[in-house]
Design a protein around this motif. Structure first.
Motif, short mmCIF file in Angstrom:
data_model
loop_
_atom_site.label_atom_id
_atom_site.label_comp_id
_atom_site.label_asym_id
_atom_site.label_seq_id
_atom_site.Cartn_x
_atom_site.Cartn_y
_atom_site.Cartn_z
N VAL A 131 37.65 43.10 40.07
CA VAL A 131 36.69 43.96 40.78
C VAL A 131 37.22 44.35 42.16
O VAL A 131 37.98 43.59 42.78
N GLU A 132 36.82 45.54 42.59
CA GLU A 132 37.27 46.01 43.91
C GLU A 132 36.63 45.18 45.02
O GLU A 132 37.26 44.82 46.00
N ASP A 133 35.33 44.89 44.82
CA ASP A 133 34.61 44.12 45.83
C ASP A 133 34.22 42.79 45.21
O ASP A 133 33.19 42.69 44.53
N PRO A 134 35.02 41.74 45.40
CA PRO A 134 34.76 40.49 44.67
C PRO A 134 33.56 39.70 45.19
O PRO A 134 33.18 38.69 44.61
N ARG A 135 32.93 40.17 46.26
CA ARG A 135 31.73 39.51 46.81
C ARG A 135 31.84 37.98 46.77
O ARG A 135 32.83 37.41 47.15
N GLN A 136 30.76 37.34 46.29
CA GLN A 136 30.76 35.87 46.32
C GLN A 136 31.09 35.26 44.97
O GLN A 136 30.76 34.11 44.70
N TYR A 137 31.75 36.04 44.12
CA TYR A 137 32.12 35.50 42.81
C TYR A 137 33.15 34.39 42.94
O TYR A 137 33.93 34.35 43.90
N GLY A 138 33.18 33.52 41.92
CA GLY A 138 34.24 32.52 41.86
C GLY A 138 35.56 33.20 41.56
O GLY A 138 35.62 34.18 40.82
N ARG A 139 36.65 32.71 42.18
CA ARG A 139 37.97 33.33 41.98
C ARG A 139 38.75 32.52 40.96
O ARG A 139 38.71 31.27 40.97
N LEU A 140 39.49 33.22 40.09
CA LEU A 140 40.29 32.55 39.07
C LEU A 140 41.68 32.23 39.60
O LEU A 140 42.36 33.12 40.11
N GLU A 152 35.05 28.40 43.87
CA GLU A 152 33.86 29.14 44.30
C GLU A 152 34.12 29.74 45.68
O GLU A 152 34.85 29.17 46.50
N TYR A 153 33.49 30.88 45.93
CA TYR A 153 33.70 31.61 47.19
C TYR A 153 33.49 30.68 48.40
O TYR A 153 34.32 30.64 49.31
N LYS A 154 32.40 29.91 48.36
CA LYS A 154 32.06 29.04 49.51
C LYS A 154 33.16 28.03 49.80
O LYS A 154 33.30 27.57 50.92
N ASP A 155 33.90 27.64 48.75
CA ASP A 155 34.93 26.61 48.92
C ASP A 155 36.33 27.19 49.03
O ASP A 155 37.29 26.45 49.16
N ALA A 156 36.43 28.52 48.92
CA ALA A 156 37.76 29.15 48.83
C ALA A 156 38.39 29.31 50.21
O ALA A 156 37.69 29.51 51.21
N SER A 157 39.72 29.24 50.23
CA SER A 157 40.46 29.49 51.47
C SER A 157 40.52 31.00 51.68
O SER A 157 40.19 31.79 50.78
N PHE A 158 40.98 31.39 52.85
CA PHE A 158 41.12 32.81 53.17
C PHE A 158 41.98 33.52 52.11
O PHE A 158 41.63 34.58 51.61
N GLU A 159 43.11 32.89 51.77
CA GLU A 159 44.03 33.49 50.78
C GLU A 159 43.36 33.59 49.41
O GLU A 159 43.49 34.58 48.70
N GLN A 160 42.64 32.51 49.05
CA GLN A 160 41.99 32.53 47.72
C GLN A 160 40.90 33.61 47.66
O GLN A 160 40.70 34.24 46.63
N ARG A 161 40.26 33.86 48.77
CA ARG A 161 39.22 34.89 48.78
C ARG A 161 39.80 36.28 48.54
O ARG A 161 39.09 37.20 48.13
N ALA A 162 41.10 36.43 48.78
CA ALA A 162 41.74 37.74 48.57
C ALA A 162 41.98 38.03 47.08
O ALA A 162 42.25 39.16 46.69
N ILE A 163 41.83 36.99 46.24
CA ILE A 163 42.02 37.20 44.78
C ILE A 163 40.86 38.06 44.27
O ILE A 163 39.71 37.80 44.60
N ASN A 164 41.21 39.07 43.47
CA ASN A 164 40.09 39.90 42.96
C ASN A 164 39.88 39.74 41.45
O ASN A 164 39.16 40.51 40.83
N LEU A 165 40.52 38.72 40.87
CA LEU A 165 40.24 38.38 39.47
C LEU A 165 39.15 37.30 39.51
O LEU A 165 39.38 36.18 39.95
N CYS A 166 37.97 37.70 39.06
CA CYS A 166 36.80 36.84 39.29
C CYS A 166 36.21 36.29 38.01
O CYS A 166 36.39 36.84 36.92
N ASN A 167 35.44 35.23 38.19
CA ASN A 167 34.73 34.60 37.09
C ASN A 167 33.45 35.38 36.81
O ASN A 167 32.61 35.53 37.69
#
Ligand code: UD1
Ligand code: MG
Length: 446
Positions: A131-140, A152-167
């Motif tokens: 997704v273009e806007d991964p919002r608060q989705y979990g990142r794979l 999960e977004y809340k637990d993700a690092s800055f780099e992990q939040r940049a992943i746009n392949l989401c759960n």
């Protein structure tokens, strides 16, 4: 063999509502019912909804072939699935996990999961969305098509939040694997919840393999967590239905201002003008016309009928073939025969009206006495003059004519004239004399 578990017991706190999140509607149908109906359409072994004790069980089931398991406390998605798996005790097949807050989902969205299952009969399968806007989705977190973990977004690092392949929150996992791994979940995370998503890393630690497959339709997987997302989902759903209507042969003059419900049925060559809303339960035949600003609900409009502008067709309105309902007409629990016309400013309730009748402007059926509703019958070819009140119960026979301005309290036999108003008196020259007298009085005063 697959059983569906639909997670619907979350608090939905982000909705700020006294109505549980999954009961909020999209297109006139509760979010969770969109998901349940999809599961039912897929021939599942069983469909189990995980609900909170605050959800009205009857409301969730509403006649559907499903089971409900109660999650006493919303301890997280992992705990919700545990409740579901406990409910299907001896079941050994595959479990399809769906969320009740993803109302736009369709079969095409998750079909790739089942295709992948053919190739990998034992692995954990996760539906992914890019997704273009991964919002608060979990990142794979992935290596090729293998999922190493979901963060999960809340637990993700800055780099992990940049992943746009989401759960997407949709999984296909064998029941035995769930039984083995769910007890190992912990709630040591940013939300203090048992995350279902942690099951992937646990599986890996046990030597099990998780794979993902990307959906071709990420736009159908929007999870709804607040009212902004609810409105966005409604928009996407309406867009989908408008396109389907148009491709099936219905003309929408202004698709963006035409609103459908999940069950609207409309026949070919019907034309819908701008600003028309279809609430649930509407069936429209072929070649009908609906002019602007009409609201229709639980009603039937037969072929060739014309309605509006500004008409309100309420529950139980059945409009006959080629009948005409004009502006500022409200109709409830009433059948209009073929070619009958009600063209202006009328209320018809609890009425049976025959074919080719003409209901004049301002006709009102007085169907309610404050306690009970009573019926009005109007025969074929009857003519009701303008500004008539029909005090129900009352029967106007076939071919009868009602004089304008009548208050009809008694039955009118067929082919008769019914007239129920004061006899008119004309007083010759009275107006002229009146004006003369008044102006003389005025001039004397001044
Ligand atoms: C979840 C996923 C996230 C994914 C997203 C997709 C987890 C931990 N996270 O996040 O990776 O990207 O969905 O939309 O799973 N529910 C229960 N009981 C609970 C908590 C939730 O039944 O105790 C239900 C909710 O009613 C909802 C669904 O589970 O229908 C998902 O819960 P939600 O809180 O919306 O999870 P997300 O934060 O969206
Ligand atoms: Mg969600």
């Amino acid at each position: 063999m697959t059983t569906a578990l639909i997670l619907a017991a979350g608090m939905g706190t982000r909705m700020n509502s006294s109505v549980p999140k999954v009961l909020h509607s999209v297109g006139g149908k509760a979010m969770v019912h969109h998901v349940i109906d999809l599961a039912l359409s897929m021939n599942m072994e069983r469909v189990v909804v995980i609900a909170s004790p605050y959800l009205d069980k009857e409301q969730i089931v509403s006649g559907r072939q499903i089971e409900v398991a109660i999650q006493e406390k919303p301890l997280g998605t992992g705990d919700a699935v545990r409740v579901g798996v406990d409910h299907i005790k001896d079941y050994e097949g595959d479990v399809l996990i769906l969320s009740g807050d993803v109302p736009l989902i369709e079969f095409e969205t998750l079909a790739p999961l089942f295709n992948k299952r053919e190739l990998y009969p034992e692995d954990l399968l996760v539906l992914a969305m890019r997704v273009e806007d991964p919002r608060q989705y979990g990142r794979l977190l992935t290596t090729d098509d293998i999922v190493d973990g979901i963060i999960e977004y809340k637990d993700a690092s800055f780099e992990q939040r940049a992943i746009n392949l989401c759960n997407a929150g949709v999984y296909l996992i064998p029941a035995a694997v769930l039984r083995a791994l769910l007890p190992l979940l912990s709630s040591q995370n940013a939300a203090g919840e048992f995350y279902l998503t942690d099951i992937i890393a646990l599986a890996k630690a046990q030597g099990l393999i998780s794979r993902y497959v990307e959906t071709p339709h990420p736009e159908t997987l929007n999870g709804i967590n607040n009212r902004v997302e609810l409105a966005q989902a409604e928009k996407i759903m309406q867009q989908r239905w408008r396109q389907r209507m148009m491709l099936s042969g219905v003309t929408l003059i202004d698709p963006d201002s035409t609103f459908f419900a999940h069950d609207t049925i409309i026949g070919k060559d019907t034309v819908i003008h701008p600003n028309v809303t279809f609430a649930p339960g509407v069936i429209v035949g072929n070649e009908a016309t609906i002019y602007p600003f009409c609201h229709l609900e639980n009603c039937v409009l037969n072929s060739g009928a014309k309605v509006g502008p500004f008409a309100h067709l309420r529950t139980g309105a059945i409009i006959g073939e080629k009948a005409v309902v004009g502006n500022f007409v409200e109709i409830k629990d009433t059948t209009l025969g073929a070619k009958t016309k009600v063209k202006h400013l009328s209320y018809l309730g609890n009425a049976q009206i025959g074919d080719r009748a003409n209901i004049g402007a301002g006709t009102i059926t007085c169907n309610y006495d404050g306690f009970n509703k009573s019926p009005t019958h109007i025969g074929n070819d009857a003519f009701i003059g303008s500004n008539t009140s029909l005090v129900a119960p009352v029967h106007v026979g076939e071919g009868a004519i009602i004089a304008a301005g009548s208050v009809i309290t008694d039955n009118v036999p067929e082919h008769s004239l019914g007239i129920a108003r004061q006899q008119q008196i004309n007083k010759p020259v009275w107006a002229k004399n009146f004006r003369t007298t008044v102006s003389e009085l005025k001039s004397r005063k001044s």
